[in-house]
Design a protein around this motif. Structure first.
Motif, mmCIF file in Angstrom:
data_model
loop_
_atom_site.group_PDB
_atom_site.id
_atom_site.type_symbol
_atom_site.label_atom_id
_atom_site.label_comp_id
_atom_site.label_asym_id
_atom_site.label_seq_id
_atom_site.Cartn_x
_atom_site.Cartn_y
_atom_site.Cartn_z
ATOM 1 N N LYS A 181 0.917 -1.166 0.112
ATOM 2 C CA LYS A 181 -0.101 -0.062 -0.200
ATOM 3 C C LYS A 181 0.858 1.098 0.026
ATOM 4 C CE LYS A 181 -3.978 -2.032 2.355
ATOM 5 N NZ LYS A 181 -4.687 -2.062 3.658
ATOM 6 N N LEU A 182 2.123 1.128 0.785
ATOM 7 C CA LEU A 182 2.868 2.456 0.938
ATOM 8 C C LEU A 182 3.679 2.606 -0.453
ATOM 9 C CD1 LEU A 182 4.688 1.680 4.181
ATOM 10 C CD2 LEU A 182 2.951 3.596 3.667
ATOM 11 N N ASP A 183 3.944 1.348 -1.256
ATOM 12 C CA ASP A 183 4.475 1.561 -2.581
ATOM 13 C C ASP A 183 3.531 2.202 -3.592
ATOM 14 O OD1 ASP A 183 6.769 0.637 -1.757
ATOM 15 O OD2 ASP A 183 6.549 -1.550 -2.428
ATOM 16 N N ASP A 184 1.990 1.897 -3.452
ATOM 17 C CA ASP A 184 1.119 2.482 -4.343
ATOM 18 C C ASP A 184 0.995 3.655 -4.228
ATOM 19 O OD1 ASP A 184 0.761 -0.171 -5.327
ATOM 20 O OD2 ASP A 184 -1.187 -0.711 -4.051
ATOM 21 N N GLU A 185 1.171 4.104 -3.021
ATOM 22 C CA GLU A 185 0.944 5.590 -2.597
ATOM 23 C C GLU A 185 1.833 6.517 -3.105
ATOM 24 O OE1 GLU A 185 0.379 6.422 1.614
ATOM 25 O OE2 GLU A 185 -1.515 4.941 1.877
ATOM 26 N N TYR A 186 3.243 5.926 -3.067
ATOM 27 C CA TYR A 186 4.276 6.627 -3.622
ATOM 28 C C TYR A 186 4.225 6.851 -4.954
ATOM 29 C CZ TYR A 186 9.164 7.223 -5.236
ATOM 30 O OH TYR A 186 10.221 7.726 -6.230
ATOM 31 N N GLY B 118 -1.089 13.508 -3.467
ATOM 32 C CA GLY B 118 -1.719 12.525 -4.392
ATOM 33 C C GLY B 118 -3.014 12.966 -5.517
ATOM 34 N N PHE B 119 -3.075 14.349 -5.443
ATOM 35 C CA PHE B 119 -4.165 14.717 -6.277
ATOM 36 C C PHE B 119 -3.394 15.291 -7.520
ATOM 37 C CE2 PHE B 119 -5.532 15.897 -1.835
ATOM 38 C CZ PHE B 119 -6.954 15.225 -1.806
#
Length: 279
Positions: free
Chosen positions: A122-127, A175-176
């Motif tokens: 999940k952290l990777d996806d957020e990055y 993230g926007f």
């Protein structure tokens, strides 16, 4: 076999890597250790996304046949306990790669772990989502491509020097996907601006005095005369009046950025959009 189990016929010693996520971390650790034994000494067989006792039994059966080691990164307590129990019953060596460090964290930082699998993923996806948003903000900065207006999460509009670009970048780090469009009396705004939902757009306004001050400083930084039309009160009033008309036509919420830091304005934008979309 299921869930990413691979069988490779080999004379090497076998290590089964078991994880309730992808298993990349465990495989990396096993490879690091294997290099200390003349590299390539073991055949690593990954079993990803172990979720229940059936998955554990499958690995136990294979490890028993090959007299192998099981190296695992399982954070679900019940699943970890079951694997330890079954490995002990079958005389299989099972190594928990996370627990020693997890317990050290608990003792030193006085906190309990979440015991949730796939958090690293999940952290990777957020990055990567943030990186994509930053690239988007750069591509669609300053009205360069009107297609960005339709694709953006947030569209910022306003006259020059109302912090559109810094806000776009700040929001992108959250993230926007942000596009911004400058409002200039001599240039018609893109038609896309009037096709998007009003709650997707935010207008940025500023007092004439503050804008005059900012523009004069900008001209000085560029080595230009501060008396240029760009910083004149007459020009500023014309631009602000024009931008107000466009914002009314769009029907978007408006924020006065005169004495606000970028972070403060960005938080207001997020709050406004959340409240508008919850209606």
């Amino acid at each position: 076999m299921k869930k990413g189990v691979s069988i490779i016929l080999s004379e090497k010693e076998v290590v089964y890597v078991v994880s309730d996520s992808v298993g990349e971390t465990a495989e990396f650790v096993v490879k690091a250790v294997a290099t200390q034994f003349n590299g390539g000494y073991v055949d690593i067989r990954r079993h990803s996304y172990a979720e229940d006792k059936e998955d554990i039994e499958e690995v136990i059966a294979m490890a028993r046949q090959t007299n192998s080691i099981i190296a695992y990164t399982i954070v679900i307590p019940q699943l970890k306990k079951y694997l330890d129990q079954r490995a002990s019953e079958e005389g299989i060596m099972a190594v928990d790669l996370l627990n020693p460090l997890m317990e050290s964290f608990m003792k030193r930082f006085k906190k309990e772990p979440n015991h949730q699998p796939k958090l690293l993923r999940k952290l990777d996806d957020e990055y990567f989502r943030r990186v994509e948003a930053i690239e988007f903000a750069v591509k669609y900065d300053d009205g360069r491509d009107p297609r960005g207006v339709m694709r953006a999460d947030i569209v910022l509009i306003g006259v020059s020097r109302t912090s559109k670009t810094p806000l776009s970048m700040y929001l992108a780090h959250q993230g926007f996907k942000v596009a911004n469009v400058p409002l200039v009396p001599e240039v018609s705004p893109p038609e896309e601006l009037f096709k998007i939902p009003r709650n997707k757009c935010v207008g940025l306004v500023i007092t004439p005095d503050k804008l005059n001050e900012i523009r004069k400083e900008r001209l000085k930084a560029l080595g230009l005369r501060s008396e240029a039309n760009y910083a004149s009160f007459e020009r500023i009033l014309v631009e602000l009046e024009y931008s107000e008309k466009i914002m009314k036509r769009v029907g978007c919420p408006v924020i006065n950025v005169s004495n606000k830091a970028v972070e403060e304005t960005a938080n207001l934008i997020i709050d406004i959009l959340k409240s508008e979309r919850s209606r």
